[in-house]
Write a protein that holds these residues in place. Structure first.
Motif: not given
Length: 422
Positions: A178-189, A213-219, A236-238
């Motif tokens: 959970a903490a690591r996913l939060d960090a991933v989402l924050h970096v992409l944001y 950022a959109i490409r990585l978030t799609r992945a 949100l990105m789209l």
């Protein structure tokens, strides 16, 4: 768009993941893959893309690693390899038909590694763009307006921090995820936001960063389709990126949301974003990315600025502020409150926000207050705040827009219903 570059960026994290998993050295693998990407970028456009581009990159990068290790062995008599317990035969370059050439995708594992919470946000962003995004150090440095050696040092320090931490190359366990996913989402944001509205420089937006950022978030969404916050971030990105064609004028000047030609918005991205957030919201716990996407959807679905459903936007900001309080959310709530209840309501929220010091000196506070003072009819006060904001932003298009607003108000225009800059 360059098809070869697009392919290389797609393959980069997969190849880094293969070599890190096989050889156990993320820093060396990342360096070797960068060399392989440069080689491919030089050869493929002239010689053609190989039948198995992933296998080609694995083979070339692995050979780079092998050569490096052999040099180390010659100079240090294998002490380093012995100390790290890496047998020499593990460094043999894989054949082009190796099972990894068309095997599993380690992109998600690599994202989690690059976005470890122990790294600073700036380091995680840079490392993610290079290792997962496949961007060169020069490209990343150019995007963030820093010298290439400075960015190189930042990336190198981040890789060494990961190396010295002894983090294994595998998905985090359920407790840590959970903490690591939060960090991933924050970096992409953060990557998307820097592309959407650049913090400094001559251009309002750097579309290549937003697209990355959109490409990585799609992945990430493809790998975790059931995570509602991943879905919310992608939506949100789209929904935001859909407005990009209308956010600047012919000379790159800023066009505020209320004045944008909505016919230039990307209708396909809007439809996709709305569909994603509509599917995610009923899923259970509603997180901040879903709420921001819902707000963006309300804006994008309004046929005109005058038909924007501001009461719904205000209600969503109130929920967002309760779920994930921040001064930026409060600032946006002040704008929404002024559109629903009048500028005095928004100015009251701003006064409380300014008193607690969380946005002291930030240009956005002055932008919003200038907008609300303009709505309230205090044109001299609005002009002063626009000038103050202009002097505090490092973005040339924003500065020009704000100075123009101040000059127009000084000439005595009628109050505008346009939104604040950006």
């Amino acid at each position: 768009m360059n098809p070869v570059n697009d392919l290389l960026r797609e393959l980069a994290p997969q190849v880094v993941g293969v070599l890190t998993r096989r050889f156990g050295d993320f820093a060396a693998a990342e360096d070797a893959v960068q060399e392989a990407l440069l080689a491919a970028a030089g050869q493929w456009p002239e010689e053609g893309v190989p039948d198995n581009p992933r296998g080609w990159l694995i083979q070339v990068a692995a050979r780079r690693m092998t050569d490096r290790v052999r040099n180390e062995q010659a100079r240090r008599r294998r002490e380093e390899l012995s100390a790290r317990q890496l047998p020499a035969d593990r460094w043999a370059a894989p054949a082009a038909d190796d099972e990894d050439a068309a095997g599993r995708d380690d992109t998600l594992t690599l994202l989690f590694l690059c976005c470890h919470p122990s790294l600073s946000p700036a380091s995680a962003v840079a490392l993610t763009l290079r290792s997962v995004g496949g961007l060169s150090t020069a490209e990343i440095a150019g995007a963030f307006l820093v010298p290439e050696p400075t960015m190189g040092q930042r990336i190198s320090r981040a890789k060494q921090r990961i190396k010295s931490s002894g983090l294994p190359f595998r998905m985090p366990d359920e407790r840590d995820r959970a903490a690591r996913l939060d960090a991933v989402l924050h970096v992409l944001y953060l990557i998307f936001n820097e592309g959407y509205t650049s913090t400094a420089g001559e251009d309002l937006q750097r579309v290549e960063l937003s697209r990355e950022a959109i490409r990585l978030t799609r992945a990430l969404h493809a790998l975790l389709p059931g995570d509602d916050e991943v879905t919310g971030l992608l939506a949100l990105m789209l929904l935001s990126h859909a407005r990009s064609p209308a956010r600047t004028g012919p000379d790159g000047e800023l066009v505020p949301l209320a004045e944008q030609d909505r016919g230039r918005w990307d209708a396909a991205l809007v439809a996709e974003g709305v569909a994603l957030i509509t599917a995610a919201l009923p899923g259970g716990r509603v997180g901040p990315y879903q709420l921001q996407a819902a707000i963006a959807a309300v804006h994008d679905e309004a046929p005109t600025a005058a038909e924007t459903d501001w009461p719904q936007i205000l209600a969503l900001y109130e929920v967002l502020e309760s779920a994930s309080p921040s001064p930026v959310v409060t600032l946006n709530r002040a704008v929404a409150a002024s559109m629903v209840h009048g500028p005095a309501a928004g100015l009251g929220i701003l006064a409380a926000l300014e008193a607690d010091g969380r946005l002291a000196g930030h240009y956005r506070l002055h932008v919003v207050r200038a907008h609300l003072l303009e709505l309230a009819g205090d044109l001299p006060g609005a002009a002063e705040d626009y000038r103050t904001a202009a002097n505090r932003t490092a973005s040339t298009p924003e500065r020009h827009y704000l100075m123009l607003r101040a000059a127009r108000l000084a000439a005595g225009p009628r109050p505008s219903t346009r939104g604040p800059a950006g």
